[in-house]
Design a protein around this motif. Sequence first.
Motif, PDB file in Angstrom:
ATOM      1  N   TYR A 107      48.775  26.650  53.887  1.00  0.00           N
ATOM      2  CA  TYR A 107      49.114  27.839  53.095  1.00  0.00           C
ATOM      3  C   TYR A 107      49.609  28.953  54.005  1.00  0.00           C
ATOM      4  N   GLU A 108      48.880  29.179  55.096  1.00  0.00           N
ATOM      5  CA  GLU A 108      49.250  30.243  56.033  1.00  0.00           C
ATOM      6  C   GLU A 108      50.613  29.964  56.666  1.00  0.00           C
ATOM      7  N   ALA A 109      50.870  28.695  57.019  1.00  0.00           N
ATOM      8  CA  ALA A 109      52.163  28.337  57.608  1.00  0.00           C
ATOM      9  C   ALA A 109      53.298  28.576  56.627  1.00  0.00           C
ATOM     10  N   GLY A 121      48.943  41.207  57.765  1.00  0.00           N
ATOM     11  CA  GLY A 121      47.830  41.631  56.919  1.00  0.00           C
ATOM     12  C   GLY A 121      47.931  41.055  55.518  1.00  0.00           C
ATOM     13  N   HIS A 122      49.147  40.998  55.006  1.00  0.00           N
ATOM     14  CA  HIS A 122      49.376  40.449  53.671  1.00  0.00           C
ATOM     15  C   HIS A 122      49.070  38.952  53.655  1.00  0.00           C
ATOM     16  N   LYS A 126      46.076  36.940  51.526  1.00  0.00           N
ATOM     17  CA  LYS A 126      46.357  35.825  50.628  1.00  0.00           C
ATOM     18  C   LYS A 126      45.551  34.588  51.004  1.00  0.00           C
ATOM     19  N   VAL A 127      45.412  34.319  52.299  1.00  0.00           N
ATOM     20  CA  VAL A 127      44.654  33.149  52.735  1.00  0.00           C
ATOM     21  C   VAL A 127      43.180  33.301  52.359  1.00  0.00           C
ATOM     22  N   ARG A 128      42.647  34.530  52.482  1.00  0.00           N
ATOM     23  CA  ARG A 128      41.244  34.757  52.115  1.00  0.00           C
ATOM     24  C   ARG A 128      40.996  34.470  50.640  1.00  0.00           C
ATOM     25  N   SER A 129      42.002  34.704  49.803  1.00  0.00           N
ATOM     26  CA  SER A 129      41.834  34.485  48.360  1.00  0.00           C
ATOM     27  C   SER A 129      42.492  33.180  47.910  1.00  0.00           C
ATOM     28  N   ALA A 130      42.672  32.257  48.841  1.00  0.00           N
ATOM     29  CA  ALA A 130      43.387  31.015  48.541  1.00  0.00           C
ATOM     30  C   ALA A 130      42.779  30.239  47.384  1.00  0.00           C
ATOM     31  N   TRP A 131      41.438  30.267  47.276  1.00  0.00           N
ATOM     32  CA  TRP A 131      40.759  29.439  46.280  1.00  0.00           C
ATOM     33  C   TRP A 131      40.379  30.219  45.029  1.00  0.00           C
ATOM     34  N   ALA A 132      40.884  31.453  44.918  1.00  0.00           N
ATOM     35  CA  ALA A 132      40.664  32.214  43.684  1.00  0.00           C
ATOM     36  C   ALA A 132      41.408  31.541  42.534  1.00  0.00           C
TER      37      ALA A 132
END
Length: 255
Positions: A107-109, A121-122, A126-132
């Motif tokens: 996802y990050e890539a 930062g954006h 997004k990666v922190r909320s990947a599984w939301a």
Amino acid sequence: MNPDLVQQIEAKLVRAANELADLYSRTALALNALEVTSKHYEARNDLLALNTEGKLPAYLRLPQERTTHIARDALLERYRGVVPQYEHENYFIRVVSIVDACIEDTYEACLGSDSSTVRKGHIASKVRSAWATGDDGLTEVAKYILAIAGLQPFADRRLVLETTFDGYCEIREIRHALVHNAGKLAPKRRDRLLQLHNRLPEDIRRHSWATRFLEADSVELDLEAVLTMRKWTHDFFLMPLRDAFTAAAHAPNAA
């Protein structure tokens, strides 16, 4: 999709598959050791009681050390019950850790190559909320990979990948129950499992991970679950996802 990016992602997915293979080998060795030990204690006829704290060095003992002596029959029961169950659960939990890390790296890539999310930062947010989970029942990472990351032209693959992500989200809910609730399905987790279960095509619904545990409202993993997890993560998640990215790299509009 950019072929160089796809090559990076393919490598991440294959590396995760190799890590899972190593994890299974270690788990199989541990389960084999339990079986050998169980047979050893079964063959003994002496009065046996194992002290689980007996070999602790003095400097690592607790101020009020509890001494636990387990007799032969109780040992056999544990080596054939709760101890292998612990190994099954440990395998399941570690599989999710490896796959989560792989999907988040992927996802990050993808985000890093997307001009609309170029700010670090954006991307991190997004990666922190990947599984939301959104209103449509899909996680943010699944929606991005299925749609924005360039896999959407493959209509025949989309359903397969969407179903696969749902299956993996079932696994994540089961892992949550194991880690945070001693294997019990809290109402919120049960509702989410039921939602994922009902999203599946009817012909495969009865084979879903959710089906195994919804009726019992709890999670108990046996060796078959370990072997199923091993095959499912490789054949029905990581490798189909790799193949979809490979196909995207060779699409006419690949950049």
